[in-house]
Design a protein around this motif. Structure first.
Motif, PDB file in Angstrom:
ATOM      1  N   ASP A  99       1.742   6.854  -6.930  1.00 10.11           N
ATOM      2  CA  ASP A  99       0.665   7.690  -7.462  1.00 10.11           C
ATOM      3  C   ASP A  99       1.056   9.164  -7.373  1.00 10.11           C
ATOM      4  O   ASP A  99       0.824   9.946  -8.294  1.00 10.11           O
ATOM      5  CB  ASP A  99      -0.616   7.433  -6.668  1.00 10.11           C
ATOM      6  N   GLU A 159      -4.524  -1.395 -12.168  1.00  6.93           N
ATOM      7  CA  GLU A 159      -5.806  -0.697 -12.219  1.00  6.93           C
ATOM      8  C   GLU A 159      -5.737   0.606 -11.426  1.00  6.93           C
ATOM      9  O   GLU A 159      -6.231   1.648 -11.857  1.00  6.93           O
ATOM     10  CB  GLU A 159      -6.904  -1.606 -11.662  1.00  6.93           C
ATOM     11  N   ILE A 160      -5.079   0.548 -10.269  1.00  7.79           N
ATOM     12  CA  ILE A 160      -4.999   1.732  -9.413  1.00  7.79           C
ATOM     13  C   ILE A 160      -4.114   2.814 -10.040  1.00  7.79           C
ATOM     14  O   ILE A 160      -4.467   3.980 -10.075  1.00  7.79           O
ATOM     15  CB  ILE A 160      -4.487   1.341  -8.005  1.00  7.79           C
ATOM     16  N   LEU A 161      -2.961   2.425 -10.545  1.00 12.48           N
ATOM     17  CA  LEU A 161      -2.017   3.420 -11.066  1.00 12.48           C
ATOM     18  C   LEU A 161      -2.255   3.757 -12.538  1.00 12.48           C
ATOM     19  O   LEU A 161      -1.821   4.801 -13.015  1.00 12.48           O
ATOM     20  CB  LEU A 161      -0.575   2.955 -10.854  1.00 12.48           C
ATOM     21  N   VAL A 184       2.495   1.936  -3.404  1.00  7.31           N
ATOM     22  CA  VAL A 184       1.539   2.292  -4.459  1.00  7.31           C
ATOM     23  C   VAL A 184       1.082   3.740  -4.288  1.00  7.31           C
ATOM     24  O   VAL A 184       0.998   4.505  -5.244  1.00  7.31           O
ATOM     25  CB  VAL A 184       0.325   1.335  -4.461  1.00  7.31           C
ATOM     26  N   ARG A 185       0.833   4.127  -3.039  1.00  5.18           N
ATOM     27  CA  ARG A 185       0.406   5.501  -2.790  1.00  5.18           C
ATOM     28  C   ARG A 185       1.476   6.496  -3.229  1.00  5.18           C
ATOM     29  O   ARG A 185       1.204   7.493  -3.895  1.00  5.18           O
ATOM     30  CB  ARG A 185       0.128   5.676  -1.299  1.00  5.18           C
ATOM     31  N   LEU A 208      -6.706   1.624  -0.765  1.00  7.12           N
ATOM     32  CA  LEU A 208      -5.939   2.441  -1.705  1.00  7.12           C
ATOM     33  C   LEU A 208      -6.840   3.200  -2.668  1.00  7.12           C
ATOM     34  O   LEU A 208      -6.612   4.373  -2.944  1.00  7.12           O
ATOM     35  CB  LEU A 208      -4.982   1.554  -2.505  1.00  7.12           C
ATOM     36  N   GLN A 209      -7.845   2.508  -3.170  1.00  9.55           N
ATOM     37  CA  GLN A 209      -8.724   3.153  -4.147  1.00  9.55           C
ATOM     38  C   GLN A 209      -9.423   4.368  -3.542  1.00  9.55           C
ATOM     39  O   GLN A 209      -9.494   5.421  -4.159  1.00  9.55           O
ATOM     40  CB  GLN A 209      -9.736   2.150  -4.694  1.00  9.55           C
ATOM     41  N   LEU A 247      -8.466   6.110  -0.819  1.00  8.21           N
ATOM     42  CA  LEU A 247      -7.468   7.127  -0.457  1.00  8.21           C
ATOM     43  C   LEU A 247      -6.984   7.911  -1.672  1.00  8.21           C
ATOM     44  O   LEU A 247      -6.919   9.141  -1.654  1.00  8.21           O
ATOM     45  CB  LEU A 247      -6.279   6.439   0.215  1.00  8.21           C
ATOM     46  N   LEU A 248      -6.657   7.191  -2.738  1.00  4.60           N
ATOM     47  CA  LEU A 248      -6.089   7.868  -3.902  1.00  4.60           C
ATOM     48  C   LEU A 248      -7.116   8.728  -4.629  1.00  4.60           C
ATOM     49  O   LEU A 248      -6.777   9.785  -5.147  1.00  4.60           O
ATOM     50  CB  LEU A 248      -5.444   6.857  -4.849  1.00  4.60           C
ATOM     51  N   VAL A 267       0.784  -1.237   0.000  1.00  2.00           N
ATOM     52  CA  VAL A 267       0.000   0.000   0.000  1.00  2.00           C
ATOM     53  C   VAL A 267       0.820   1.294   0.000  1.00  2.00           C
ATOM     54  O   VAL A 267       0.533   2.209  -0.766  1.00  2.00           O
ATOM     55  CB  VAL A 267      -1.044   0.055   1.150  1.00  2.00           C
ATOM     56  N   ARG A 325       2.334 -23.598  -3.010  1.00  4.18           N
ATOM     57  CA  ARG A 325       1.721 -22.933  -1.884  1.00  4.18           C
ATOM     58  C   ARG A 325       2.202 -23.522  -0.571  1.00  4.18           C
ATOM     59  O   ARG A 325       2.503 -22.834   0.382  1.00  4.18           O
ATOM     60  CB  ARG A 325       0.204 -23.104  -2.010  1.00  4.18           C
ATOM     61  N   GLN A 352      -8.023 -13.296   3.481  1.00  2.00           N
ATOM     62  CA  GLN A 352      -7.088 -12.591   2.618  1.00  2.00           C
ATOM     63  C   GLN A 352      -7.048 -11.101   2.953  1.00  2.00           C
ATOM     64  O   GLN A 352      -8.070 -10.512   3.265  1.00  2.00           O
ATOM     65  CB  GLN A 352      -7.523 -12.756   1.167  1.00  2.00           C
ATOM     66  N   SER A 353      -5.863 -10.532   2.865  1.00  2.00           N
ATOM     67  CA  SER A 353      -5.723  -9.109   3.215  1.00  2.00           C
ATOM     68  C   SER A 353      -5.593  -8.219   1.993  1.00  2.00           C
ATOM     69  O   SER A 353      -5.785  -7.002   2.073  1.00  2.00           O
ATOM     70  CB  SER A 353      -4.521  -8.918   4.135  1.00  2.00           C
ATOM     71  N   ALA A 354      -5.253  -8.817   0.841  1.00  2.00           N
ATOM     72  CA  ALA A 354      -5.039  -8.005  -0.356  1.00  2.00           C
ATOM     73  C   ALA A 354      -6.286  -7.224  -0.792  1.00  2.00           C
ATOM     74  O   ALA A 354      -6.177  -6.052  -1.164  1.00  2.00           O
ATOM     75  CB  ALA A 354      -4.522  -8.873  -1.500  1.00  2.00           C
ATOM     76  N   PRO A 355      -7.490  -7.835  -0.733  1.00  2.00           N
ATOM     77  CA  PRO A 355      -8.683  -7.059  -1.123  1.00  2.00           C
ATOM     78  C   PRO A 355      -8.869  -5.803  -0.272  1.00  2.00           C
ATOM     79  O   PRO A 355      -9.254  -4.751  -0.777  1.00  2.00           O
ATOM     80  CB  PRO A 355      -9.823  -8.044  -0.909  1.00  2.00           C
ATOM     81  N   GLU A 383      -0.803 -15.334  -4.434  1.00  2.00           N
ATOM     82  CA  GLU A 383      -1.770 -16.407  -4.595  1.00  2.00           C
ATOM     83  C   GLU A 383      -2.572 -16.628  -3.321  1.00  2.00           C
ATOM     84  O   GLU A 383      -3.744 -16.939  -3.347  1.00  2.00           O
ATOM     85  CB  GLU A 383      -1.019 -17.683  -4.969  1.00  2.00           C
ATOM     86  N   ARG A 384      -1.925 -16.446  -2.207  1.00  2.00           N
ATOM     87  CA  ARG A 384      -2.607 -16.600  -0.919  1.00  2.00           C
ATOM     88  C   ARG A 384      -3.563 -15.438  -0.654  1.00  2.00           C
ATOM     89  O   ARG A 384      -4.333 -15.453   0.284  1.00  2.00           O
ATOM     90  CB  ARG A 384      -1.562 -16.633   0.206  1.00  2.00           C
ATOM     91  N   GLY A 385      -3.445 -14.396  -1.498  1.00  2.00           N
ATOM     92  CA  GLY A 385      -4.337 -13.247  -1.326  1.00  2.00           C
ATOM     93  C   GLY A 385      -3.826 -12.266  -0.293  1.00  2.00           C
ATOM     94  O   GLY A 385      -4.570 -11.442   0.223  1.00  2.00           O
ATOM     95  N   ASP A 386      -2.549 -12.358   0.022  1.00  2.00           N
ATOM     96  CA  ASP A 386      -1.986 -11.443   1.012  1.00  2.00           C
ATOM     97  C   ASP A 386      -1.065 -10.413   0.398  1.00  2.00           C
ATOM     98  O   ASP A 386      -0.322  -9.731   1.096  1.00  2.00           O
ATOM     99  CB  ASP A 386      -1.248 -12.226   2.096  1.00  2.00           C
ATOM    100  N   MET A 387      -1.075 -10.323  -0.938  1.00  2.00           N
ATOM    101  CA  MET A 387      -0.289  -9.278  -1.575  1.00  2.00           C
ATOM    102  C   MET A 387      -1.114  -8.732  -2.728  1.00  2.00           C
ATOM    103  O   MET A 387      -1.802  -9.490  -3.410  1.00  2.00           O
ATOM    104  CB  MET A 387       1.019  -9.865  -2.102  1.00  2.00           C
ATOM    105  N   LEU A 388      -1.038  -7.436  -2.921  1.00  2.00           N
ATOM    106  CA  LEU A 388      -1.764  -6.828  -4.038  1.00  2.00           C
ATOM    107  C   LEU A 388      -1.394  -7.565  -5.326  1.00  2.00           C
ATOM    108  O   LEU A 388      -0.233  -7.846  -5.580  1.00  2.00           O
ATOM    109  CB  LEU A 388      -1.382  -5.356  -4.165  1.00  2.00           C
ATOM    110  N   GLU A 435      -6.945  11.814  -2.618  1.00  2.00           N
ATOM    111  CA  GLU A 435      -5.697  12.578  -2.767  1.00  2.00           C
ATOM    112  C   GLU A 435      -5.571  13.214  -4.142  1.00  2.00           C
ATOM    113  O   GLU A 435      -5.057  14.311  -4.278  1.00  2.00           O
ATOM    114  CB  GLU A 435      -4.495  11.670  -2.496  1.00  2.00           C
ATOM    115  N   ARG A 436      -6.025  12.491  -5.165  1.00  2.00           N
ATOM    116  CA  ARG A 436      -5.949  13.060  -6.509  1.00  2.00           C
ATOM    117  C   ARG A 436      -6.844  14.290  -6.611  1.00  2.00           C
ATOM    118  O   ARG A 436      -6.469  15.299  -7.193  1.00  2.00           O
ATOM    119  CB  ARG A 436      -6.369  12.031  -7.556  1.00  2.00           C
TER     120      ARG A 436
END
Lengths: 271, 93
Positions: free
Chosen positions: A153, A199-201, A149-150, B20-21, B23-24, A146, A268, B11-14, A187-192, B27-28
Protein backbone atom coordinates in the motif's frame (compact mmCIF):
# COMPACT_ATOMS: atom_id res chain seq x y z
CA UNK A 1 10.45 2.14 -27.92
CA UNK A 2 10.44 -0.53 -25.25
CA UNK A 3 8.21 -0.61 -22.22
CA UNK A 4 9.74 -0.05 -18.79
CA UNK A 5 8.35 -2.24 -16.03
CA UNK A 6 9.25 -1.95 -12.36
CA UNK A 7 8.85 -4.99 -10.14
CA UNK A 8 8.48 -3.63 -6.63
CA UNK A 9 6.97 -4.44 -3.22
CA UNK A 10 8.40 -2.45 -0.33
CA UNK A 11 8.85 -5.57 1.76
CA UNK A 12 11.78 -7.88 1.21
CA UNK A 13 11.59 -11.58 0.49
CA UNK A 14 8.20 -11.56 -1.21
CA UNK A 15 9.52 -12.65 -4.61
CA UNK A 16 10.56 -9.55 -6.55
CA UNK A 17 13.74 -11.05 -7.95
CA UNK A 18 12.19 -14.46 -8.63
CA UNK A 19 9.30 -12.75 -10.41
CA UNK A 20 11.54 -10.36 -12.37
CA UNK A 21 13.54 -13.33 -13.65
CA UNK A 22 10.48 -15.46 -14.41
CA UNK A 23 8.52 -12.67 -16.14
CA UNK A 24 11.56 -11.57 -18.11
CA UNK A 25 12.31 -15.13 -19.22
CA UNK A 26 8.66 -15.81 -20.06
CA UNK A 27 8.52 -12.70 -22.26
CA UNK A 28 11.77 -13.68 -23.98
CA UNK A 29 10.50 -17.24 -24.48
CA UNK A 30 7.67 -15.61 -26.43
CA UNK A 31 10.26 -14.05 -28.72
CA UNK A 32 10.36 -10.58 -27.16
CA UNK A 33 13.66 -8.83 -26.60
CA UNK A 34 14.03 -8.38 -22.85
CA UNK A 35 16.53 -6.94 -20.40
CA UNK A 36 16.20 -7.44 -16.67
CA UNK A 37 17.98 -4.77 -14.62
CA UNK A 38 19.05 -5.37 -11.03
CA UNK A 39 18.70 -2.17 -8.97
CA UNK A 40 19.73 -3.75 -5.68
CA UNK A 41 23.18 -2.17 -5.48
CA UNK A 42 25.20 -3.83 -2.74
CA UNK A 43 22.95 -6.87 -2.46
CA UNK A 44 22.62 -8.13 -6.00
CA UNK A 45 20.93 -11.47 -6.50
CA UNK A 46 19.29 -11.41 -9.89
CA UNK A 47 22.52 -12.74 -11.42
CA UNK A 48 22.38 -15.72 -9.06
CA UNK A 49 18.70 -16.46 -9.67
CA UNK A 50 19.31 -16.30 -13.42
CA UNK A 51 22.43 -18.45 -13.25
CA UNK A 52 24.81 -15.78 -14.52
CA UNK A 53 26.74 -15.10 -11.31
CA UNK A 54 30.05 -16.22 -12.80
CA UNK A 55 29.67 -14.14 -15.93
CA UNK A 56 29.43 -10.69 -14.31
CA UNK A 57 32.27 -8.43 -15.40
CA UNK A 58 30.77 -4.95 -15.43
CA UNK A 59 27.61 -3.72 -13.75
CA UNK A 60 25.04 -0.93 -13.67
CA UNK A 61 27.24 1.31 -11.52
CA UNK A 62 30.21 0.87 -13.89
CA UNK A 63 28.00 2.00 -16.76
CA UNK A 64 26.66 4.98 -14.83
CA UNK A 65 30.17 6.05 -13.82
CA UNK A 66 31.39 5.74 -17.41
CA UNK A 67 33.81 2.90 -16.60
CA UNK A 68 32.15 0.50 -19.02
CA UNK A 69 29.88 0.66 -22.02
CA UNK A 70 26.34 -0.60 -21.72
CA UNK A 71 27.06 -3.37 -24.23
CA UNK A 72 29.97 -4.56 -22.11
CA UNK A 73 27.85 -4.84 -19.00
CA UNK A 74 24.88 -6.64 -20.57
CA UNK A 75 24.93 -10.42 -20.11
CA UNK A 76 23.10 -12.52 -22.65
CA UNK A 77 21.26 -15.55 -21.30
CA UNK A 78 22.67 -18.88 -22.45
CA UNK A 79 19.26 -20.53 -22.83
CA UNK A 80 17.08 -17.82 -24.38
CA UNK A 81 18.94 -15.61 -26.77
CA UNK A 82 16.64 -12.59 -26.55
CA UNK A 83 17.04 -12.41 -22.76
CA UNK A 84 19.65 -10.11 -21.21
CA UNK A 85 20.67 -9.19 -17.70
CA UNK A 86 22.18 -5.95 -16.42
CA UNK A 87 23.61 -6.81 -13.01
CA UNK A 88 23.90 -4.49 -10.01
CA UNK A 89 27.18 -3.76 -8.30
CA UNK A 90 28.04 -5.91 -5.32
CA UNK A 91 30.87 -3.80 -3.91
CA UNK A 92 29.93 -0.21 -4.61
CA UNK A 93 27.86 2.03 -2.44
CA UNK A 94 24.31 2.65 -3.56
CA UNK A 95 25.03 6.37 -3.54
CA UNK A 96 26.66 5.76 -6.92
CA UNK A 97 23.22 5.29 -8.39
CA UNK A 98 22.54 8.81 -9.64
CA UNK A 99 19.20 9.96 -11.07
CA UNK A 100 20.91 11.31 -14.20
CA UNK A 101 22.90 8.12 -14.70
CA UNK A 102 19.84 5.92 -14.32
CA UNK A 103 17.91 8.10 -16.73
CA UNK A 104 20.58 7.71 -19.40
CA UNK A 105 20.85 3.94 -18.99
CA UNK A 106 17.07 3.44 -19.10
CA UNK A 107 16.78 5.65 -22.19
CA UNK A 108 19.44 3.59 -23.98
CA UNK A 109 17.85 0.28 -22.96
CA UNK A 110 14.42 1.42 -24.11
CA UNK A 111 15.80 1.94 -27.59
CA UNK A 112 17.38 -1.52 -27.80
CA UNK A 113 14.78 -3.71 -26.05
CA UNK A 114 11.04 -4.40 -26.20
CA UNK A 115 10.87 -4.72 -22.42
CA UNK A 116 13.06 -3.25 -19.69
CA UNK A 117 12.29 -4.95 -16.38
CA UNK A 118 13.61 -3.14 -13.32
CA UNK A 119 14.02 -5.39 -10.30
CA UNK A 120 13.64 -3.02 -7.35
CA UNK A 121 15.39 -3.47 -4.01
CA UNK A 122 13.25 -3.74 -0.89
CA UNK A 123 12.53 -0.61 1.11
CA UNK A 124 11.55 2.87 0.01
CA UNK A 125 14.97 4.45 -0.27
CA UNK A 126 17.03 5.64 -3.21
CA UNK A 127 17.40 2.29 -4.99
CA UNK A 128 13.69 1.62 -4.86
CA UNK A 129 12.63 5.12 -5.90
CA UNK A 130 15.13 5.15 -8.77
CA UNK A 131 13.98 1.72 -9.96
CA UNK A 132 10.39 2.98 -10.24
CA UNK A 133 11.24 6.48 -11.47
CA UNK A 134 11.07 5.82 -15.23
CA UNK A 135 8.52 3.02 -15.24
CA UNK A 136 5.59 2.90 -17.64
CA UNK A 137 4.00 0.03 -15.72
CA UNK A 138 4.45 -1.18 -12.15
CA UNK A 139 4.09 -4.73 -10.92
CA UNK A 140 3.49 -4.79 -7.17
CA UNK A 141 4.54 -8.15 -5.75
CA UNK A 142 2.56 -9.01 -2.62
CA UNK A 143 2.25 -12.02 -0.33
CA UNK A 144 -1.16 -12.68 1.22
CA UNK A 145 0.10 -11.59 4.62
CA UNK A 146 -0.47 -8.41 6.66
CA UNK A 147 3.00 -6.82 6.60
CA UNK A 148 3.42 -7.39 2.87
CA UNK A 149 0.01 -5.88 2.09
CA UNK A 150 0.74 -2.85 4.25
CA UNK A 151 4.10 -2.24 2.53
CA UNK A 152 2.52 -2.68 -0.89
CA UNK A 153 0.00 0.00 0.00
CA UNK A 154 2.88 2.30 0.85
CA UNK A 155 4.64 1.52 -2.42
CA UNK A 156 1.45 2.19 -4.38
CA UNK A 157 1.40 5.61 -2.74
CA UNK A 158 4.97 6.24 -3.93
CA UNK A 159 4.19 5.01 -7.44
CA UNK A 160 1.39 7.57 -7.57
CA UNK A 161 3.55 10.46 -6.39
CA UNK A 162 7.29 9.95 -6.94
CA UNK A 163 7.48 8.59 -10.49
CA UNK A 164 8.01 10.66 -13.64
CA UNK A 165 4.59 9.56 -14.85
CA UNK A 166 2.88 10.70 -11.66
CA UNK A 167 4.79 13.98 -11.61
CA UNK A 168 3.69 14.79 -15.14
CA UNK A 169 0.09 14.20 -14.13
CA UNK A 170 -0.32 10.85 -15.86
CA UNK A 171 -1.75 7.75 -14.28
CA UNK A 172 0.75 5.07 -13.40
CA UNK A 173 -0.47 1.68 -14.56
CA UNK A 174 -0.20 -0.72 -11.62
CA UNK A 175 -0.74 -4.47 -11.40
CA UNK A 176 -0.83 -6.81 -8.45
CA UNK A 177 1.15 -10.04 -8.57
CA UNK A 178 0.13 -12.20 -5.65
CA UNK A 179 2.94 -14.62 -4.85
CA UNK A 180 3.43 -17.53 -2.45
CA UNK A 181 -0.27 -18.17 -2.47
CA UNK A 182 -1.19 -21.33 -0.59
CA UNK A 183 -4.68 -22.55 -1.57
CA UNK A 184 -4.94 -24.97 1.34
CA UNK A 185 -4.24 -22.27 3.91
CA UNK A 186 -6.58 -19.83 2.21
CA UNK A 187 -9.32 -22.42 2.33
CA UNK A 188 -8.75 -23.04 6.01
CA UNK A 189 -9.25 -19.31 6.52
CA UNK A 190 -5.74 -18.74 7.79
CA UNK A 191 -4.48 -16.73 4.85
CA UNK A 192 -5.82 -13.54 3.34
CA UNK A 193 -7.95 -14.43 0.35
CA UNK A 194 -7.30 -13.07 -3.13
CA UNK A 195 -10.41 -10.92 -2.93
CA UNK A 196 -9.37 -9.52 0.45
CA UNK A 197 -6.02 -8.34 -0.91
CA UNK A 198 -7.61 -6.97 -4.08
CA UNK A 199 -10.22 -5.08 -2.13
CA UNK A 200 -7.66 -3.56 0.22
CA UNK A 201 -5.11 -2.55 -2.41
CA UNK A 202 -7.61 -1.94 -5.22
CA UNK A 203 -5.31 -2.43 -8.19
CA UNK A 204 -5.97 -4.99 -10.95
CA UNK A 205 -4.65 -8.53 -10.61
CA UNK A 206 -1.90 -9.65 -12.98
CA UNK A 207 -1.61 -13.16 -11.64
CA UNK A 208 -1.45 -15.51 -8.69
CA UNK A 209 1.72 -17.52 -8.23
CA UNK A 210 1.14 -20.54 -6.00
CA UNK A 211 3.59 -21.37 -3.24
CA UNK A 212 5.65 -24.15 -4.74
CA UNK A 213 8.80 -26.20 -4.36
CA UNK A 214 9.38 -25.63 -8.07
CA UNK A 215 10.28 -21.99 -7.39
CA UNK A 216 12.95 -22.94 -4.86
CA UNK A 217 14.23 -25.71 -7.13
CA UNK A 218 14.55 -23.28 -10.02
CA UNK A 219 16.53 -20.77 -7.96
CA UNK A 220 18.78 -23.57 -6.67
CA UNK A 221 19.55 -24.38 -10.29
CA UNK A 222 20.02 -20.75 -11.30
CA UNK A 223 17.17 -20.80 -13.75
CA UNK A 224 13.98 -18.73 -13.96
CA UNK A 225 11.11 -21.07 -13.12
CA UNK A 226 9.59 -20.62 -16.58
CA UNK A 227 12.76 -22.13 -18.04
CA UNK A 228 13.49 -24.71 -15.35
CA UNK A 229 10.09 -26.38 -15.56
CA UNK A 230 7.76 -24.92 -18.16
CA UNK A 231 4.87 -27.13 -17.16
CA UNK A 232 4.99 -26.47 -13.40
CA UNK A 233 2.14 -24.57 -11.74
CA UNK A 234 4.21 -21.43 -10.96
CA UNK A 235 5.68 -21.37 -14.49
CA UNK A 236 2.20 -21.58 -16.03
CA UNK A 237 1.06 -18.78 -13.71
CA UNK A 238 3.96 -16.59 -14.88
CA UNK A 239 3.26 -17.36 -18.55
CA UNK A 240 -0.38 -16.33 -18.00
CA UNK A 241 0.73 -13.15 -16.19
CA UNK A 242 2.87 -12.24 -19.20
CA UNK A 243 -0.08 -12.69 -21.55
CA UNK A 244 -2.09 -10.29 -19.39
CA UNK A 245 0.83 -7.88 -19.29
CA UNK A 246 0.75 -7.84 -23.08
CA UNK A 247 -2.88 -6.84 -22.94
CA UNK A 248 -4.70 -10.11 -23.31
CA UNK A 249 -7.95 -10.34 -21.33
CA UNK A 250 -7.22 -13.67 -19.75
CA UNK A 251 -9.30 -14.45 -16.65
CA UNK A 252 -7.35 -15.28 -13.48
CA UNK A 253 -8.12 -18.60 -11.84
CA UNK A 254 -7.52 -18.81 -8.12
CA UNK A 255 -5.39 -21.89 -7.39
CA UNK A 256 -7.37 -24.57 -5.62
CA UNK A 257 -10.79 -23.20 -6.43
CA UNK A 258 -11.43 -25.54 -9.30
CA UNK A 259 -11.45 -28.64 -7.13
CA UNK A 260 -14.69 -30.47 -6.55
CA UNK A 261 -16.10 -31.52 -3.23
CA UNK A 262 -13.91 -34.58 -2.85
CA UNK A 263 -10.87 -32.70 -4.06
CA UNK A 264 -11.49 -30.07 -1.43
CA UNK A 265 -11.98 -32.64 1.27
CA UNK A 266 -8.82 -34.55 0.51
CA UNK A 267 -6.84 -31.46 -0.37
CA UNK A 268 -7.54 -30.07 3.02
CA UNK A 269 -6.62 -33.25 4.79
CA UNK A 270 -3.38 -33.50 2.91
CA UNK A 271 -2.41 -30.00 3.94
CA UNK B 1 -17.70 -29.27 7.00
CA UNK B 2 -19.19 -27.66 10.10
CA UNK B 3 -17.99 -30.52 12.25
CA UNK B 4 -14.51 -29.92 10.94
CA UNK B 5 -14.68 -26.27 11.87
CA UNK B 6 -15.89 -27.12 15.36
CA UNK B 7 -12.64 -28.83 16.20
CA UNK B 8 -10.22 -26.55 14.47
CA UNK B 9 -8.85 -23.20 15.63
CA UNK B 10 -10.90 -20.14 14.62
CA UNK B 11 -9.95 -18.62 11.28
CA UNK B 12 -7.36 -15.87 11.45
CA UNK B 13 -7.70 -14.37 7.97
CA UNK B 14 -10.81 -12.27 8.82
CA UNK B 15 -8.89 -10.66 11.69
CA UNK B 16 -5.98 -9.90 9.35
CA UNK B 17 -8.33 -8.33 6.85
CA UNK B 18 -10.04 -6.16 9.44
CA UNK B 19 -6.82 -4.98 11.05
CA UNK B 20 -5.39 -4.06 7.67
CA UNK B 21 -8.45 -2.12 6.62
CA UNK B 22 -8.40 -0.02 9.78
CA UNK B 23 -4.64 0.55 9.68
CA UNK B 24 -4.47 1.48 6.02
CA UNK B 25 -7.40 3.87 6.22
CA UNK B 26 -5.45 5.64 8.93
CA UNK B 27 -2.09 5.57 7.14
CA UNK B 28 -3.52 6.80 3.86
CA UNK B 29 -5.18 9.71 5.62
CA UNK B 30 -2.01 10.68 7.46
CA UNK B 31 0.09 10.43 4.28
CA UNK B 32 -2.25 12.89 2.62
CA UNK B 33 -2.43 14.91 5.83
CA UNK B 34 1.31 15.50 6.10
CA UNK B 35 1.14 17.38 2.85
CA UNK B 36 -1.71 19.46 4.16
CA UNK B 37 0.15 20.29 7.35
CA UNK B 38 3.17 21.46 5.34
CA UNK B 39 0.95 23.71 3.23
CA UNK B 40 -0.81 25.13 6.29
CA UNK B 41 2.51 25.82 7.92
CA UNK B 42 3.77 27.72 4.88
CA UNK B 43 0.71 29.87 4.68
CA UNK B 44 0.57 30.56 8.40
CA UNK B 45 4.19 31.71 8.34
CA UNK B 46 3.44 33.99 5.40
CA UNK B 47 0.42 35.59 7.07
CA UNK B 48 2.20 36.24 10.36
CA UNK B 49 5.32 37.55 8.59
CA UNK B 50 3.22 40.25 7.04
CA UNK B 51 2.72 41.75 10.49
CA UNK B 52 5.83 40.85 12.41
CA UNK B 53 9.24 39.33 11.93
CA UNK B 54 9.34 35.66 12.91
CA UNK B 55 11.81 32.84 12.39
CA UNK B 56 10.70 30.11 9.99
CA UNK B 57 11.84 27.34 12.27
CA UNK B 58 10.08 28.76 15.32
CA UNK B 59 6.68 27.83 13.92
CA UNK B 60 5.31 24.40 14.65
CA UNK B 61 2.12 23.07 13.18
CA UNK B 62 0.79 19.78 14.47
CA UNK B 63 -2.22 17.80 13.42
CA UNK B 64 -3.47 15.20 15.84
CA UNK B 65 -6.01 12.70 14.76
CA UNK B 66 -8.62 11.62 17.25
CA UNK B 67 -11.46 9.15 16.86
CA UNK B 68 -14.13 11.75 16.17
CA UNK B 69 -12.30 15.05 15.73
CA UNK B 70 -8.78 16.08 14.85
CA UNK B 71 -7.01 19.03 16.43
CA UNK B 72 -4.67 21.46 14.77
CA UNK B 73 -2.10 23.04 17.06
CA UNK B 74 -0.14 26.05 15.87
CA UNK B 75 2.74 27.18 18.02
CA UNK B 76 4.55 30.36 17.01
CA UNK B 77 7.45 31.74 18.96
CA UNK B 78 7.55 35.54 18.67
CA UNK B 79 10.76 37.34 19.60
CA UNK B 80 10.27 40.16 22.12
CA UNK B 81 11.50 42.82 19.66
CA UNK B 82 9.21 41.72 16.89
CA UNK B 83 6.15 42.03 19.11
CA UNK B 84 7.19 45.52 20.23
CA UNK B 85 7.93 46.67 16.70
CA UNK B 86 4.57 45.44 15.50
CA UNK B 87 2.81 47.27 18.33
CA UNK B 88 4.70 50.48 17.53
CA UNK B 89 3.79 50.22 13.88
CA UNK B 90 0.14 49.88 14.79
CA UNK B 91 0.25 52.99 16.97
CA UNK B 92 1.89 55.02 14.26
CA UNK B 93 -0.74 54.02 11.72
Amino acid sequence: MGKVIVVTSGKGGVGKTTSSAALGAALAQNGEKVVVVDFDVGLRNLDLVMGAERRVVYDLVNVIQGEAKLTQALIRDKRVETLYLLPASQTRDKENLTPEGVEKVIAALKKAFDWVICDSPAGIERGATLAMRHADVAIVVTNPEVSSVRDSDRIIGLLDSKTLKAESGERMEKHLLLTRYDPARAERGDMLKVDDVLEILSIPLLGIIPESMDVLRASNLGSPVTLADEGSAPARAYFDAVRRLKGEALPVTVPGEKRGFFGKFFGRKAA
Amino acid sequence: MKLFKLFSKPQSAPAARERLQVLLAHERASAAGSDLVAKLRDEIVRVISRHMHIEQDKVSVKMERGDKVSTLAVDVEIPFNAAKAAAARKKAA
